[in-house]
Every structure is written in structure tokens, then in C-alpha cells.
Design an enzyme around this catalytic site. Structure first.
Site, PDB file in Angstrom:
ATOM      1  N   GLU A  73       0.849  -1.183   0.000  1.00 40.46           N
ATOM      2  CA  GLU A  73       0.000   0.000   0.000  1.00 40.46           C
ATOM      3  C   GLU A  73       0.885   1.233   0.000  1.00 40.46           C
ATOM      4  O   GLU A  73       2.114   1.141   0.099  1.00 40.46           O
ATOM      5  CB  GLU A  73      -0.961  -0.012   1.205  1.00 40.46           C
ATOM      6  CG  GLU A  73      -2.025  -1.096   1.102  1.00 40.46           C
ATOM      7  CD  GLU A  73      -3.016  -1.085   2.252  1.00 40.46           C
ATOM      8  OE1 GLU A  73      -2.931  -0.169   3.101  1.00 40.46           O
ATOM      9  OE2 GLU A  73      -3.864  -1.983   2.312  1.00 40.46           O
ATOM     10  N   HIS A 128      -8.747  10.202   2.825  1.00 43.80           N
ATOM     11  CA  HIS A 128      -8.431   9.052   1.971  1.00 43.80           C
ATOM     12  C   HIS A 128      -8.650   9.453   0.517  1.00 43.80           C
ATOM     13  O   HIS A 128      -9.675  10.062   0.177  1.00 43.80           O
ATOM     14  CB  HIS A 128      -9.321   7.863   2.327  1.00 43.80           C
ATOM     15  CG  HIS A 128      -8.811   6.559   1.796  1.00 43.80           C
ATOM     16  ND1 HIS A 128      -8.863   6.243   0.452  1.00 43.80           N
ATOM     17  CD2 HIS A 128      -8.229   5.507   2.411  1.00 43.80           C
ATOM     18  CE1 HIS A 128      -8.332   5.035   0.280  1.00 43.80           C
ATOM     19  NE2 HIS A 128      -7.937   4.578   1.460  1.00 43.80           N
ATOM     20  N   ARG A 154      -0.790   9.341   1.363  1.00 37.79           N
ATOM     21  CA  ARG A 154      -2.191   9.661   1.124  1.00 37.79           C
ATOM     22  C   ARG A 154      -2.464  11.148   0.950  1.00 37.79           C
ATOM     23  O   ARG A 154      -3.312  11.542   0.137  1.00 37.79           O
ATOM     24  CB  ARG A 154      -3.050   9.096   2.269  1.00 37.79           C
ATOM     25  CG  ARG A 154      -3.218   7.592   2.184  1.00 37.79           C
ATOM     26  CD  ARG A 154      -4.022   7.044   3.332  1.00 37.79           C
ATOM     27  NE  ARG A 154      -4.268   5.617   3.142  1.00 37.79           N
ATOM     28  CZ  ARG A 154      -4.845   4.846   4.049  1.00 37.79           C
ATOM     29  NH1 ARG A 154      -5.219   5.343   5.202  1.00 37.79           N
ATOM     30  NH2 ARG A 154      -5.040   3.562   3.801  1.00 37.79           N
ATOM     31  N   HIS A 212     -11.018  10.407   6.487  1.00 40.56           N
ATOM     32  CA  HIS A 212     -10.808   8.991   6.760  1.00 40.56           C
ATOM     33  C   HIS A 212     -10.287   8.714   8.164  1.00 40.56           C
ATOM     34  O   HIS A 212     -10.721   7.763   8.811  1.00 40.56           O
ATOM     35  CB  HIS A 212      -9.818   8.432   5.733  1.00 40.56           C
ATOM     36  CG  HIS A 212      -9.608   6.959   5.792  1.00 40.56           C
ATOM     37  ND1 HIS A 212     -10.650   6.055   5.706  1.00 40.56           N
ATOM     38  CD2 HIS A 212      -8.466   6.216   5.922  1.00 40.56           C
ATOM     39  CE1 HIS A 212     -10.171   4.820   5.774  1.00 40.56           C
ATOM     40  NE2 HIS A 212      -8.853   4.895   5.927  1.00 40.56           N
ATOM     41  N   ARG A 266      -1.013   9.356   8.831  1.00 42.36           N
ATOM     42  CA  ARG A 266      -0.886   7.929   9.150  1.00 42.36           C
ATOM     43  C   ARG A 266      -0.452   7.112   7.940  1.00 42.36           C
ATOM     44  O   ARG A 266      -0.993   7.272   6.851  1.00 42.36           O
ATOM     45  CB  ARG A 266      -2.221   7.385   9.681  1.00 42.36           C
ATOM     46  CG  ARG A 266      -2.213   5.884   9.905  1.00 42.36           C
ATOM     47  CD  ARG A 266      -3.523   5.414  10.481  1.00 42.36           C
ATOM     48  NE  ARG A 266      -4.653   5.585   9.599  1.00 42.36           N
ATOM     49  CZ  ARG A 266      -4.988   4.763   8.610  1.00 42.36           C
ATOM     50  NH1 ARG A 266      -4.235   3.706   8.338  1.00 42.36           N
ATOM     51  NH2 ARG A 266      -6.058   4.998   7.876  1.00 42.36           N
TER      52      ARG A 266
END
Length: 521
Positions: A112, A227, A273, A330, A365
Site C-alpha cells: 500500500e 483518503h 495519502r 478517513h 498515518r
């Protein structure tokens, strides 16, 4: 009044992990605003990040986490988190959690955004959270009593200022009091403060406001992660399209079929992100559409059943291999300040999971570190409480309430969400933030500590809590006059001077090489 040894507010993975590991001779009460299985954790499509592969190492996971967090993470806590991650996976497997395996029988490790190795453990493709929640619930024992549809609106303190219980309202509006020497807030984040969000309906930042009103320290509220890829249809977001989809090869394209991230970041579609979300947002603001091109992924519906079901539920065919997306709120990196086991600045009050600010996420994060954080801190706090049970309840302190009036002028939930998205969203400025702060302060949030909330309806209290948490985010966003991670200020667009960033990257590269050499020896 109902008495217990431990009260847990919330029912996500952090809460269930804590309850699972508490001693069986303890009387534990779990209070959840909705139902036991309705939480962000159950919706989590992504997996758990852990350095399991022989070529990977917790120190590499640590460096990736620090880089995603823009180097303001608590370094010691972050390294502790990544070091404990493999053990957490082992615990879950021993408990019978069914993770995905490759054809050789080894754990199937996905990739990811911003990860330097394949280290994401999944269950059922994109159903990891649901599987873990079900597994943890199956391990709960008879000493744990669960109250559903119980909205906690106040924390109680005794005459020594120790947290000693909570007050709540049930679905009929009846008030209840629960007392315990250990009170844990595991209420999740605040995604429903925004009109575009991946969060379940009940996640409105209650725990953060509860702690703030009780006098606990709150920090880093400006760091909100958006997100990049929520399913977007007719001007509304419909749910999450997991980052694991891009990890399997999907790419972002515009109306003309051009790749969005090709010349934006070295990691392209798997960039951090905040970079991807800001890029998509800029295209949408210009009137363009953005799609996730999934045509390179074979057997997509089998690999991502949750995403496929979500698309079908709104009548979107996957035949063309294009999913329209937009960014949405998110995850909250900030929240209630805690130490390395979950203690807040108020004795007897603890926080774990997204409601807490543990310092491991920094300004942004790293993907698939959220379930990991909840599991790590849930287990740690259980171990702490199990060996620190000597606290005794004393007489409750008497709060001084205003007598009224309680016919409050409050906005609609949708207005709060829309204003937060427009003024405190992906791109912020001093002008917008000040306008929004002024609007929030037109409501009586400064009087919240003095209201007898038992005299208000549940809906009134929810709206007041949404306004209060929104104010905390807005004020924090005003105070940080720079762009960093999930906090982007258009009037301060440069996160750090280029030469300084280059120095940091070079230093991190050197650290990585030194770590690799240590591993070899």
C-alpha cells in the site's frame, strides 16, 4: 448506578482487543453508541502492517511510518509499535483469525501507499476489519457486559479529580450512571464531521469532546487524513475503495485517460495519502473527473468483494474497469494525548484507538497502521490494568450546572459537515478558518462545561459535541502556520524548505543502510 472494574466506551477493534485481554475475574462494561458490530473497524478494508517477510524488518516499517508522518512522530513510540506488530499477527493467528495465504501456504503480503516492502496482512481480501472484529467478539467471556445504543455524554470525576465513571442516555432517552476506577475511551475518530467521509455514521468525535470537557489534554487535532479514493457518484461519496486496490496495480486517471500521479511523486499512485488526496482534489476543483482504472487487476470481484458489492449497490458496472473516486475524511491522527500504555492526563481515564493521540502517526498515518495501533494499545492497556487494580472510588465531585434555558439554536448536522468540508477540509487558509471559527462560536459551545446535558435530547448533545470537536480542529489548524502531512494551508503551501527535506531524506537513507547492516550481522 451500575458498578464495574473497567468501563470501555466504544466497540471497535481497540475496545474489543482490550476487553479480550483483561483478566477474567474483572467486571467489565462496554458501552457502545450504536451496536457491537457497527464501527469503523468492521468497515476496514485495508489490512494490518507488519514486517513479517524475511527481507523486511520492523526498523524499515518504522522508517516508512516516520516518513509518512512527516518526521514529527514520537520516534520511540513508533519503533515500539512496529516492533510489536509481528507478535500481534501471531496472536491473531493463534486465536483463529483467518488471513489470506499464497499458493505456498505463506501469508499473502500486499503493498500500500508509502510502504517500502510488501507487508500488509489481509483477511478475505478487503474484509480484514470484519474478520478481526468477529474473531475478537467470539473470544469475549461472561465477565463482559455489553450495552448497545448507549450514548455517553459525560465523564464523572471524584473529589480527587480522578475519573470515576460516566453518564449516558439509552435509545429511549433515559439517563444511566456507570462507575468504575478505570474508564477507557475507545470511541473512534471524527470522520462524520465532514460531508465526504469513509466513516460509519456514529463516528462524530464524541470521545475527544468528552475528554476535553473533563479537562484532559488534546493535541494534534489539525492532522486529518483524507483518503484519496472514496466511491464518488452524483456529487456524493458512497464508501471506501481500499488503497489495496492501488497496491494491486490500479492507477488513477483523468477524463482523458491520462495518469494523475505519473509526474507528481516518485511512488506515483502509491504516494503518501495526503499527496494523492490533494492531487485528486485539485483536479476535481477544476471540473474534471477522476477514475480508478482497475483493468490491470484480474478477478477483481473475487479479490475485492467489498468494493465490488459497494459498486453494484449503486448500480455501477465494473465492466469498463473504471471507478469514479474523490477524497474524503478517513482518519484523525490527533485526539486525546496518551502515554505508551493509554493513560491520559486525568488519573483513571484512558484512551486507545483513533480517539487517542499516541504520537505514532505524526502528521499523516501510514496505510494499515490504524488496526495495528488499536490492537497494540488495546493489549498494552489490558496488561497495565491487570496489574494496577488498587484504585478505589471516592465520593463524586459535585458539578455546578447552569439552570437554563435549554432551547438551544443549533444547526443541522449536514450544515456542520458541509462547512467543515469547505473551510477545514483538504485545503485550508487563515481566512476560511477564521470564518468557520466565528460561525462555530456563534453557538454556545463555551457554555458546554456548565450545561446539565441530561436535560437535553440525545440529538442536541450530539450536535453540540460535533460543534465542539469541529472547534478543536479549527483552532488547531489556525495555530499551525505551515503545511505538514494531512494539514495543508494554501497560505503556507511549503511543508519544509527543499534543502532541509533533502537532508532528512539522505539521513533516513543512511539510517536504513545502517539498520540493514545490523540485520545482516
Amino acid at each position: 448506578m451500575k458498578k464495574a472494574d473497567v468501563i470501555i466506551v466504544g466497540s471497535g477493534i481497540a475496545s474489543l482487543q482490550l476487553a479480550r485481554h483483561l483478566r477474567k475475574d474483572l467486571n467489565v462494561i462496554v458501552l457502545t453508541k450504536s451496536t457491537l458490530r457497527q464501527s469503523n473497524s468492521s468497515l476496514a478494508q485495508g489490512g494490518i502492517a507488519a514486517a513479517i517477510h524475511e527481507d523486511d524488518h520492523p526498523c524499515s516499517h518504522y522508517l516508512d511510518t516516520m516518513e509518512a508522518g512527516r518526521y514529527i512522530n514520537d520516534a520511540c513510540k513508533t519503533l515500539q509499535l512496529t516492533t510489536e506488530a509481528p507478535g500481534i499477527i501471531e496472536d491473531l493467528i493463534k486465536d483463529g483469525c483467518q488471513f489470506d495465504h499464497d499458493k505456498n501456504g505463506s501469508l499473502l503480503l500486499g503493498n500500500e501507499g508509502a510502504h517500502s516492502y510488501n507487508r500488509i496482512v489481509h483477511g478475505g481480501g478487503d474484509q480484514t476489519g470484519k474478520r478481526i472484529v468477529q474473531g475478537l467478539i467470539s473470544k469475549l467471556t461472561g465477565n463482559i457486559t455489553i450495552y448497545e445504543n448507549e450514548f455517553v455524554y459525560e465523564l464523572q470525576k471524584d473529589i480527587t479529580s480522578r475519573c470515576c465513571g460516566v453518564k449516558s442516555k439509552d435509545s429511549a432517552g433515559e439517563t444511566h450512571t456507570f462507575s468504575a476506577p478505570h474508564v477507557v475511551l475507545a470511541t473512534g475518530g471524527c470522520g462524520q464531521l465532514y460531508s465526504y467521509t469513509s466513516n460509519t455514521e456514529s463516528v462524530t468525535g464524541d470521545g475527544m469532546t468528552l475528554a476535553y470537557l473533563a479537562g484532559a489534554e488534546i493535541c494534534d487535532m489539525e492532522f486529518i487524513q483524507f483518503h484519496p479514493t472514496l466511491l464518488y457518484c452524483e456529487g456524493k461519496t458512497k464508501g471506501l475503495v481500499s488503497e489495496a486496490v492501488r497496491g494491486e496495480g490500479a492507477v488513477l486517471i483523468d477524463d482523458n485517460g491520462e495518469r494523475l500521479m505519473e509526474h507528481v511523486h516518485l511512488l506515483k499512485d502509491l504516494a503518501p495519502r495526503h499527496v494523492v488526496a490533494q492531487t485528486i482534489y485539485a483536479h476535481l476543483q477544476k471540473g474534471h473527473r477522476v477514475y480508478l482504472d482497475i483493468r490491470s487487476i484480474s478477478q477483481f470481484e473475487k479479490r475485492f468483494p467489498t468494493v465490488s458489492s459497494l459498486c453494484k449497490s449503486i448500480g455501477l458496472s465494473l465492466k469498463d474497469g473504471l471507478i469514479p473516486v474523490a477524497p474524503g475524511c478517513h482518519f484523525s491522527m490527533g485526539g486525546i494525548r496518551i502515554d505508551d500504555v493509554g493513560r491520559t492526563t486525568i488519573e483513571g481515564l484512558y484512551a486507545i484507538g483513533e480517539a487517542a493521540s499516541s504520537g505514532v502517526h505524526g502528521a499523516n498515518r501510514l496505510a494499515s497502521n490504524s488496526l495495528l495501533e488499536g490492537l497494540v494499545y488495546g493489549k498494552r492497556l489490558a496488561q497495565y490494568i491487570n496489574t494496577n487494580l488498587s484504585a478505589h472510588l471516592r465520593a463524586e465531585s459535585q458539578r455546578q450546572y447552569h439552570k437554563g434555558p435549554y432551547s438551544l439554536p443549533l444547526p443541522e448536522k449536514e450544515e456542520i459537515q458541509s462547512r467543515m468540508m469547505n473551510h477545514v477540509g483538504i485545503v485550508r487558509s487563515k481566512t476560511d478558518l477564521l470564518l468557520h471559527k466565528e460561525w462555530l462560536e456563534s453557538f454556545p459551545i463555551d457554555q458546554l462545561p456548565y450545561f446539565d446535558l441530561s436535560l437535553l435530547t440525545i440529538e442536541q448533545v450530539k450536535l453540540l459535541f460535533m460543534l465542539q470537536t469541529s472547534w478543536l480542529i479549527t483552532c488547531s489548524a489556525l495555530e499551525r502556520e505551515e503545511s505538514r502531512g494531512g494539514h495543508f494551508r494554501s497560505d503556507y503551501p511549503y511543508e519544509i524548505e527543499g534543502w532541509k527535506l533533502k537532508q532528512i531524506v539522505q539521513q533516513r537513507t543512511l539510517e536504513r543502510r545502517e539498520i540493514d547492516e545490523q540485520i545482516k550481522t
